[in-house]
Design an enzyme around this catalytic site. Structure first.
Site, PDB file in Angstrom:
ATOM      1  N   GLY A   1       8.687  -4.544  -8.624  1.00 58.05           N
ATOM      2  CA  GLY A   1       9.559  -3.446  -9.032  1.00 58.05           C
ATOM      3  C   GLY A   1      11.026  -3.845  -8.945  1.00 58.05           C
ATOM      4  O   GLY A   1      11.414  -4.628  -8.075  1.00 58.05           O
TER       5      GLY A   1
ATOM      6  N   LEU B   1       0.421   3.728  -2.073  1.00 52.16           N
ATOM      7  CA  LEU B   1       0.821   3.600  -3.480  1.00 52.16           C
ATOM      8  C   LEU B   1       1.355   4.913  -4.050  1.00 52.16           C
ATOM      9  O   LEU B   1       0.826   5.984  -3.788  1.00 52.16           O
ATOM     10  CB  LEU B   1      -0.381   3.129  -4.304  1.00 52.16           C
ATOM     11  CG  LEU B   1      -1.034   1.832  -3.817  1.00 52.16           C
ATOM     12  CD1 LEU B   1      -2.200   1.453  -4.721  1.00 52.16           C
ATOM     13  CD2 LEU B   1      -0.025   0.691  -3.723  1.00 52.16           C
TER      14      LEU B   1
ATOM     15  N   GLN C   1       7.893  -9.533   7.706  1.00 53.21           N
ATOM     16  CA  GLN C   1       9.108  -9.049   7.056  1.00 53.21           C
ATOM     17  C   GLN C   1       9.722  -7.830   7.758  1.00 53.21           C
ATOM     18  O   GLN C   1      10.636  -7.220   7.233  1.00 53.21           O
ATOM     19  CB  GLN C   1       8.855  -8.759   5.573  1.00 53.21           C
ATOM     20  CG  GLN C   1       7.951  -7.584   5.268  1.00 53.21           C
ATOM     21  CD  GLN C   1       7.577  -7.532   3.788  1.00 53.21           C
ATOM     22  OE1 GLN C   1       6.815  -8.356   3.295  1.00 53.21           O
ATOM     23  NE2 GLN C   1       8.122  -6.557   3.078  1.00 53.21           N
TER      24      GLN C   1
ATOM     25  N   GLY D   1       5.449   4.436  -8.715  1.00 47.48           N
ATOM     26  CA  GLY D   1       6.131   3.151  -8.938  1.00 47.48           C
ATOM     27  C   GLY D   1       5.132   1.994  -8.925  1.00 47.48           C
ATOM     28  O   GLY D   1       5.154   1.120  -9.798  1.00 47.48           O
ATOM     29  N   HIS D   2       4.221   2.005  -7.945  1.00 46.66           N
ATOM     30  CA  HIS D   2       3.207   0.936  -7.879  1.00 46.66           C
ATOM     31  C   HIS D   2       2.269   1.027  -9.085  1.00 46.66           C
ATOM     32  O   HIS D   2       1.868   0.002  -9.649  1.00 46.66           O
ATOM     33  CB  HIS D   2       2.356   1.066  -6.607  1.00 46.66           C
ATOM     34  CG  HIS D   2       3.128   0.912  -5.334  1.00 46.66           C
ATOM     35  ND1 HIS D   2       3.428   1.970  -4.525  1.00 46.66           N
ATOM     36  CD2 HIS D   2       3.640  -0.189  -4.736  1.00 46.66           C
ATOM     37  CE1 HIS D   2       4.102   1.543  -3.463  1.00 46.66           C
ATOM     38  NE2 HIS D   2       4.247   0.234  -3.569  1.00 46.66           N
TER      39      HIS D   2
ATOM     40  N   GLN E   1      15.007  -8.479  -3.617  1.00 44.33           N
ATOM     41  CA  GLN E   1      13.679  -9.099  -3.432  1.00 44.33           C
ATOM     42  C   GLN E   1      13.214  -9.757  -4.725  1.00 44.33           C
ATOM     43  O   GLN E   1      12.764 -10.906  -4.727  1.00 44.33           O
ATOM     44  CB  GLN E   1      12.679  -8.028  -2.988  1.00 44.33           C
ATOM     45  CG  GLN E   1      11.227  -8.474  -3.071  1.00 44.33           C
ATOM     46  CD  GLN E   1      10.265  -7.456  -2.486  1.00 44.33           C
ATOM     47  OE1 GLN E   1      10.194  -7.295  -1.279  1.00 44.33           O
ATOM     48  NE2 GLN E   1       9.503  -6.773  -3.331  1.00 44.33           N
TER      49      GLN E   1
ATOM     50  N   ARG F   1       8.950   4.933   1.808  1.00 42.67           N
ATOM     51  CA  ARG F   1       9.778   5.422   2.927  1.00 42.67           C
ATOM     52  C   ARG F   1      10.331   6.822   2.677  1.00 42.67           C
ATOM     53  O   ARG F   1      10.840   7.446   3.601  1.00 42.67           O
ATOM     54  CB  ARG F   1      10.895   4.422   3.225  1.00 42.67           C
ATOM     55  CG  ARG F   1      10.338   3.134   3.837  1.00 42.67           C
ATOM     56  CD  ARG F   1      11.390   2.220   4.399  1.00 42.67           C
ATOM     57  NE  ARG F   1      10.804   1.173   5.214  1.00 42.67           N
ATOM     58  CZ  ARG F   1      10.582  -0.083   4.809  1.00 42.67           C
ATOM     59  NH1 ARG F   1      10.889  -0.438   3.573  1.00 42.67           N
ATOM     60  NH2 ARG F   1      10.040  -0.963   5.627  1.00 42.67           N
TER      61      ARG F   1
ATOM     62  N   GLY G   1       0.802  -1.221   0.000  1.00 44.43           N
ATOM     63  CA  GLY G   1       0.000   0.000   0.000  1.00 44.43           C
ATOM     64  C   GLY G   1       0.830   1.264   0.000  1.00 44.43           C
ATOM     65  O   GLY G   1       2.010   1.235  -0.340  1.00 44.43           O
TER      66      GLY G   1
ATOM     67  N   LYS H   1      13.290  -1.789  -8.110  1.00 46.04           N
ATOM     68  CA  LYS H   1      13.978  -1.041  -7.048  1.00 46.04           C
ATOM     69  C   LYS H   1      14.413  -2.010  -5.941  1.00 46.04           C
ATOM     70  O   LYS H   1      15.506  -1.934  -5.432  1.00 46.04           O
ATOM     71  CB  LYS H   1      13.085   0.043  -6.451  1.00 46.04           C
ATOM     72  CG  LYS H   1      13.847   0.825  -5.389  1.00 46.04           C
ATOM     73  CD  LYS H   1      13.050   1.931  -4.803  1.00 46.04           C
ATOM     74  CE  LYS H   1      11.978   1.447  -3.865  1.00 46.04           C
ATOM     75  NZ  LYS H   1      12.468   0.966  -2.560  1.00 46.04           N
TER      76      LYS H   1
HETATM   77  O1  PAF Z   1       7.718  -4.967  -2.080  1.00 44.28           O
HETATM   78  C1  PAF Z   1       6.772  -4.996  -1.257  1.00 44.28           C
HETATM   79  O2  PAF Z   1       5.959  -4.087  -1.184  1.00 44.28           O
HETATM   80  C2  PAF Z   1       6.641  -6.180  -0.315  1.00 44.28           C
HETATM   81  O3  PAF Z   1       7.892  -6.645   0.074  1.00 44.28           O
HETATM   82  C3  PAF Z   1       5.784  -7.326  -0.894  1.00 44.28           C
HETATM   83  C4  PAF Z   1       6.411  -7.924  -2.133  1.00 44.28           C
HETATM   84  C5  PAF Z   1       4.400  -6.799  -1.212  1.00 44.28           C
HETATM   85  C6  PAF Z   1       5.641  -8.437   0.156  1.00 44.28           C
HETATM   86  O4  PAF Z   1       5.067  -7.990   1.319  1.00 44.28           O
END
Ligand code: PAF
Length: 287
Positions: free
Chosen positions: A150, A33, A61, A36-37, A156, A190, A31, A152
């Site tokens: 993404g 957003l 996480q 980028g999203h 991940q 962030r 969220g 960025k």
């Molecule tokens: O990149 C993110 O926003 C999070 O790490 C994800 C992939 C939604 C997992 O919680």
């Protein structure tokens, strides 16, 4: 746009979409957003014809002293943005829907050895285990044909692709270029933790990565020592701009391990603290 909170409801809707021969494209998010999203959603619309976005701030996480409680939650605004893009379904699970076992410490985890503990994982030891675990569960719930992430969050994206290969998820994973402010600063939820003055300074992260990448391309030897000198200089430049740099590594982007002299497809990944925000960015290099 259909807003769904329960797994059973989501499953029924996805079954309907699949029966109608729709290709399901999925964008998992936490969220708050930003552009980028929205770029990820636009890519999902190109890749599929039934687009599902999830918003879930995943406690698994976040480490103990991290920003889980402060993480920006802007669901109403996010839902409006997604509806404007004609997203088919927004999945908004709560903790009971995501981790129905109750005690999240007892949750079955997906943990990728070694790579999860490197780079961002050195400072955030449980982070990637939390990411791969929640993404695996979301994949099993949504059962998309394609999922979009993404670039960025380079490490991940790499780990999710590895998980999909290692566990044979029948899902394509697509990576989308990082959306940037005019200054070059990578967009991130962030960034909201930064003051105006810090936002200005934070653009140096991108600048330093571009300069280091250019210097590597121009370097005649590209020996280990010459690249080490460049990364040392990059660290100094970040410090001068007010960052507390955590790491900056030049890697082989196919393995995400230390680059060897003959490697041609590289990536520089970096993380640095500016005030209350831990920022990450990267740049790919083709030699
Ligand atoms: O990149 C993110 O926003 C999070 O790490 C994800 C992939 C939604 C997992 O919680």
């Amino acid at each position: 746009m259909n807003i769904i909170k329960r797994v059973s409801q989501l499953r029924a809707a996805i079954t309907g979409a699949k029966q109608a021969k729709k290709r399901v494209a999925f964008v998992p998010t936490m969220g708050n957003l930003h552009q980028g999203h929205l770029d990820l959603v636009k890519r999902a619309k190109l890749e599929g014809d039934f687009v599902v976005v999830s918003i879930y701030v995943n406690p698994l996480q976040f480490g103990e002293n991290e920003d889980l409680s402060k993480y920006p939650r802007t669901e109403k605004q996010d839902a409006r943005l997604l509806a404007d893009l004609d997203v088919d379904m927004l999945f908004l699970p709560d903790e009971a829907a995501m981790y129905p076992g109750g005690d999240i410490g007892q949750q079955t985890m997906v943990d990728i050895p070694t790579l999860s503990g490197l780079y961002c994982g050195e400072q955030r030891p449980i982070h990637f285990r939390g990411v791969t675990t929640v993404v695996a569960r979301l994949f099993n719930i949504v059962q998309p044909e394609v999922a979009i992430f993404g670039k960025k969050d380079y490490q991940q994206l790499f780990l999710i692709k590895k998980m999909v290969d290692d566990l044979a998820f029948p899902i394509e994973v697509a990576g989308v270029e990082t959306a940037r402010e005019e200054s070059g600063l990578a967009m991130s939820s962030r960034n909201g933790y930064l003051t105006k003055a810090q936002i200005k300074k934070a653009a140096t992260l991108r600048k330093v990565l571009v300069e280091t990448a250019d210097a590597i391309k121009e370097s005649k030897t590209r020996s280990k020592t010459s690249v080490q000198k460049l990364t040392k200089q990059a660290f100094k430049d970040l410090e001068k701009a007010g960052f507390d740099p955590h790491y900056l590594h030049v890697l082989n982007r196919l393995t995400l391990l230390e680059r060897q002299k003959e490697d041609k497809e590289l990536v520089i990944i970096a993380a640095a603290q500016m005030g209350k925000a831990r920022l990450i960015d990267n740049i790919e290099i083709d030699l």
